[in-house]
Design an enzyme around this catalytic site. Sequence first.
Site, PDB file in Angstrom:
ATOM      1  N   SER A  28       0.837  -1.197   0.000  1.00 15.54           N
ATOM      2  CA  SER A  28       0.000   0.000   0.000  1.00 15.54           C
ATOM      3  C   SER A  28       0.875   1.251   0.000  1.00 15.54           C
ATOM      4  O   SER A  28       2.041   1.204   0.402  1.00 15.54           O
ATOM      5  CB  SER A  28      -0.866  -0.038   1.252  1.00 15.54           C
ATOM      6  OG  SER A  28      -1.166   1.252   1.694  1.00 15.54           O
ATOM      7  N   SER A  29       0.287   2.372  -0.431  1.00 14.18           N
ATOM      8  CA  SER A  29       1.062   3.621  -0.519  1.00 14.18           C
ATOM      9  C   SER A  29       1.520   4.128   0.846  1.00 14.18           C
ATOM     10  O   SER A  29       2.374   5.020   0.909  1.00 14.18           O
ATOM     11  CB  SER A  29       0.244   4.692  -1.231  1.00 14.18           C
ATOM     12  OG  SER A  29      -0.995   4.871  -0.583  1.00 14.18           O
ATOM     13  N   CYS A  30       0.984   3.581   1.940  1.00  8.28           N
ATOM     14  CA  CYS A  30       1.397   4.068   3.264  1.00  8.28           C
ATOM     15  C   CYS A  30       2.795   3.604   3.648  1.00  8.28           C
ATOM     16  O   CYS A  30       3.301   3.972   4.698  1.00  8.28           O
ATOM     17  CB  CYS A  30       0.391   3.682   4.333  1.00  8.28           C
ATOM     18  SG  CYS A  30       0.388   1.930   4.661  1.00  8.28           S
ATOM     19  N   TYR A  79       1.326  -1.405  10.225  1.00  7.31           N
ATOM     20  CA  TYR A  79       0.967  -1.998   8.927  1.00  7.31           C
ATOM     21  C   TYR A  79       2.072  -1.720   7.899  1.00  7.31           C
ATOM     22  O   TYR A  79       2.497  -2.610   7.154  1.00  7.31           O
ATOM     23  CB  TYR A  79      -0.363  -1.394   8.468  1.00  7.31           C
ATOM     24  CG  TYR A  79      -0.853  -1.851   7.125  1.00  7.31           C
ATOM     25  CD1 TYR A  79      -1.432  -3.101   6.969  1.00  7.31           C
ATOM     26  CD2 TYR A  79      -0.758  -1.017   6.006  1.00  7.31           C
ATOM     27  CE1 TYR A  79      -1.896  -3.522   5.728  1.00  7.31           C
ATOM     28  CE2 TYR A  79      -1.214  -1.426   4.769  1.00  7.31           C
ATOM     29  CZ  TYR A  79      -1.792  -2.677   4.630  1.00  7.31           C
ATOM     30  OH  TYR A  79      -2.251  -3.083   3.399  1.00  7.31           O
ATOM     31  N   LYS A  94       4.480  -4.283   5.734  1.00 10.04           N
ATOM     32  CA  LYS A  94       4.507  -4.285   4.269  1.00 10.04           C
ATOM     33  C   LYS A  94       5.920  -4.018   3.736  1.00 10.04           C
ATOM     34  O   LYS A  94       6.331  -4.610   2.728  1.00 10.04           O
ATOM     35  CB  LYS A  94       3.513  -3.261   3.715  1.00 10.04           C
ATOM     36  CG  LYS A  94       2.057  -3.683   3.928  1.00 10.04           C
ATOM     37  CD  LYS A  94       1.719  -4.891   3.085  1.00 10.04           C
ATOM     38  CE  LYS A  94       0.344  -5.444   3.338  1.00 10.04           C
ATOM     39  NZ  LYS A  94       0.087  -6.695   2.590  1.00 10.04           N
ATOM     40  N   HIS A 133     -12.236   2.050   5.350  1.00  9.73           N
ATOM     41  CA  HIS A 133     -11.554   3.206   4.765  1.00  9.73           C
ATOM     42  C   HIS A 133     -12.578   4.310   4.498  1.00  9.73           C
ATOM     43  O   HIS A 133     -13.777   4.090   4.594  1.00  9.73           O
ATOM     44  CB  HIS A 133     -10.864   2.809   3.459  1.00  9.73           C
ATOM     45  CG  HIS A 133      -9.680   1.921   3.664  1.00  9.73           C
ATOM     46  ND1 HIS A 133      -9.734   0.569   3.494  1.00  9.73           N
ATOM     47  CD2 HIS A 133      -8.419   2.198   4.061  1.00  9.73           C
ATOM     48  CE1 HIS A 133      -8.548   0.051   3.760  1.00  9.73           C
ATOM     49  NE2 HIS A 133      -7.727   1.008   4.111  1.00  9.73           N
TER      50      HIS A 133
HETATM   51  O1  GFB Z   1      -9.256   5.870   4.249  1.00 12.63           O
HETATM   52  P1  GFB Z   1      -8.671   6.219   5.555  1.00 12.63           P
HETATM   53  O2  GFB Z   1      -9.247   5.546   6.750  1.00 12.63           O
HETATM   54  O3  GFB Z   1      -7.140   5.875   5.563  1.00 12.63           O
HETATM   55  O4  GFB Z   1      -8.810   7.793   5.803  1.00 12.63           O
HETATM   56  P2  GFB Z   1      -5.717   6.560   5.250  1.00 12.63           P
HETATM   57  C1  GFB Z   1      -8.456   8.739   4.849  1.00 12.63           C
HETATM   58  C2  GFB Z   1      -8.803  10.133   5.333  1.00 12.63           C
HETATM   59  O5  GFB Z   1     -10.232  10.259   5.353  1.00 12.63           O
HETATM   60  C3  GFB Z   1      -8.331  10.491   6.736  1.00 12.63           C
HETATM   61  C4  GFB Z   1     -10.638  10.827   6.575  1.00 12.63           C
HETATM   62  O6  GFB Z   1      -7.895  11.817   6.747  1.00 12.63           O
HETATM   63  C5  GFB Z   1      -9.588  10.323   7.559  1.00 12.63           C
HETATM   64  O7  GFB Z   1      -9.580  11.092   8.748  1.00 12.63           O
HETATM   65  N1  GFB Z   1     -12.035  10.442   6.869  1.00 12.63           N
HETATM   66  C6  GFB Z   1     -13.099  11.280   6.895  1.00 12.63           C
HETATM   67  C7  GFB Z   1     -12.494   9.211   7.181  1.00 12.63           C
HETATM   68  N2  GFB Z   1     -14.211  10.645   7.258  1.00 12.63           N
HETATM   69  C8  GFB Z   1     -13.873   9.345   7.429  1.00 12.63           C
HETATM   70  C9  GFB Z   1     -14.624   8.205   7.799  1.00 12.63           C
HETATM   71  O8  GFB Z   1     -15.825   8.234   8.062  1.00 12.63           O
HETATM   72  N3  GFB Z   1     -13.937   7.021   7.854  1.00 12.63           N
HETATM   73  C10 GFB Z   1     -12.596   6.933   7.574  1.00 12.63           C
HETATM   74  N4  GFB Z   1     -12.002   5.735   7.633  1.00 12.63           N
HETATM   75  N5  GFB Z   1     -11.857   8.031   7.255  1.00 12.63           N
HETATM   76  C11 GFB Z   1      -5.058   4.077   5.540  1.00 12.63           C
HETATM   77  C12 GFB Z   1      -3.951   3.386   6.291  1.00 12.63           C
HETATM   78  O9  GFB Z   1      -4.771   5.408   5.717  1.00 12.63           O
HETATM   79  O10 GFB Z   1      -5.048   3.830   4.159  1.00 12.63           O
HETATM   80  C13 GFB Z   1      -3.688   2.035   5.840  1.00 12.63           C
HETATM   81  O11 GFB Z   1      -4.242   3.473   7.670  1.00 12.63           O
HETATM   82  C14 GFB Z   1      -3.720   1.857   4.345  1.00 12.63           C
HETATM   83  O12 GFB Z   1      -2.463   1.617   6.343  1.00 12.63           O
HETATM   84  C15 GFB Z   1      -4.896   2.538   3.716  1.00 12.63           C
HETATM   85  O13 GFB Z   1      -2.527   2.318   3.758  1.00 12.63           O
HETATM   86  C16 GFB Z   1      -4.901   2.474   2.222  1.00 12.63           C
HETATM   87  O14 GFB Z   1      -5.563   6.834   3.800  1.00 12.63           O
HETATM   88  O15 GFB Z   1      -5.456   7.714   6.149  1.00 12.63           O
END
Ligand code: GFB
Length: 323
Positions: free
Chosen positions: A110-112, A139, A143, A182
């Site tokens: 993943s890009s993280c 994570y 990876k 996500h």
């Molecule tokens: O998709 P997400 O959970 O993962 O969150 P990351 C992306 C952004 O969306 C963050 C915001 O800035 C969150 O705070 N966000 C806004 C929300 N509303 C929501 C919501 O209702 N739910 C969620 N989940 N986010 C993950 C990594 O990071 O991405 C993993 O933790 C992995 O390791 C994955 O790489 C692809 O993009 O921040």
Amino acid sequence: MKNIKNKRIYLAGHNGMVGSAIFRQLKKNGFVNVITAEFPSLDLRNQKSVEDFLAEKKPEVVIIAAAKVGGILANNTYRAEFIYDNLMIQNNLIHSSYLNKVEKLIFLGSSCIYPKLAPQPLKEEYLLSGYLEYTNEPYAIAKIAGIKMCENYYKQYGCNFISAMPTNLYGYNDNFDLQTSHVLPALIRKFHEAKTINKPFVEIWGTGKPLREFLFVDDLAEAILFLLENVEAENLYSLGISQLNIGTGKDISIFDLAKLVSEIVGYKGEIVFDTTKPDGTPRKLMDVSRINSLGWKYKTELKEGIQKTYEWFLENKADSKLI
Ligand code: GFB
């Protein structure tokens, strides 16, 4: 790789969003020998089980789409599980593939994995050039270890093992649980439910300012087939890099994404911010020029991909008991 359609391909993680998309793509393209296994009869964290399974099935190709995954809150909450489960799954699969003389292996990350404050867009060579985003460090560390296993199994043993790093993915079979998902599936569900009950506002996490890149999972599946057929370990490692980026090369702010999802769902209320929740990394836009120049490019624009995912959600998950 030649004559790949008749090879015995073990697809680990075929029930997940990514694995099921790759499974559909393999079937659609005439791959006739796809091997799968169900959890818990095969627990990929168990070394002996994985060794016995690969010794018995003798796959010629292994695709590792099995992983413990989740959104920002799941990554930050289940930190021990994210590092342990992922390290175990990938160590067992990569090492057993070496022992069983697997001809080709693709490991997905993943890009993280890239440093939190790396220059944008993220080039493959920025790996390990700075510290990681805290919320997904466990994570990402797992990876990165998987990437380095593939690279070094090539360097020491000549294994044809490569790593592909997709950007944030979404699509059919995604996880719509509001705590562990996500952002994209969470927004689809939140706006849909708010529309259904006429809720005047929808809360999104963080400031809405972070930028994210999104790839429709069926496009990723096409990219994996492209790598299976066209990119070998020697092509990748001779470039002086350890992994190949897969993405669109375009990003969007979380606030703009929320506005787009609300428009697609047909929600008319307000968007408010829950700033007690983390933003995560400010931006992680992939540089996809390498895979583009090799001959693969994404097809599905974000709006179309969200529409397809919302339709899937309505058919399969909109009854909240199923989510
Ligand atoms: O998709 P997400 O959970 O993962 O969150 P990351 C992306 C952004 O969306 C963050 C915001 O800035 C969150 O705070 N966000 C806004 C929300 N509303 C929501 C919501 O209702 N739910 C969620 N989940 N986010 C993950 C990594 O990071 O991405 C993993 O933790 C992995 O390791 C994955 O790489 C692809 O993009 O921040």
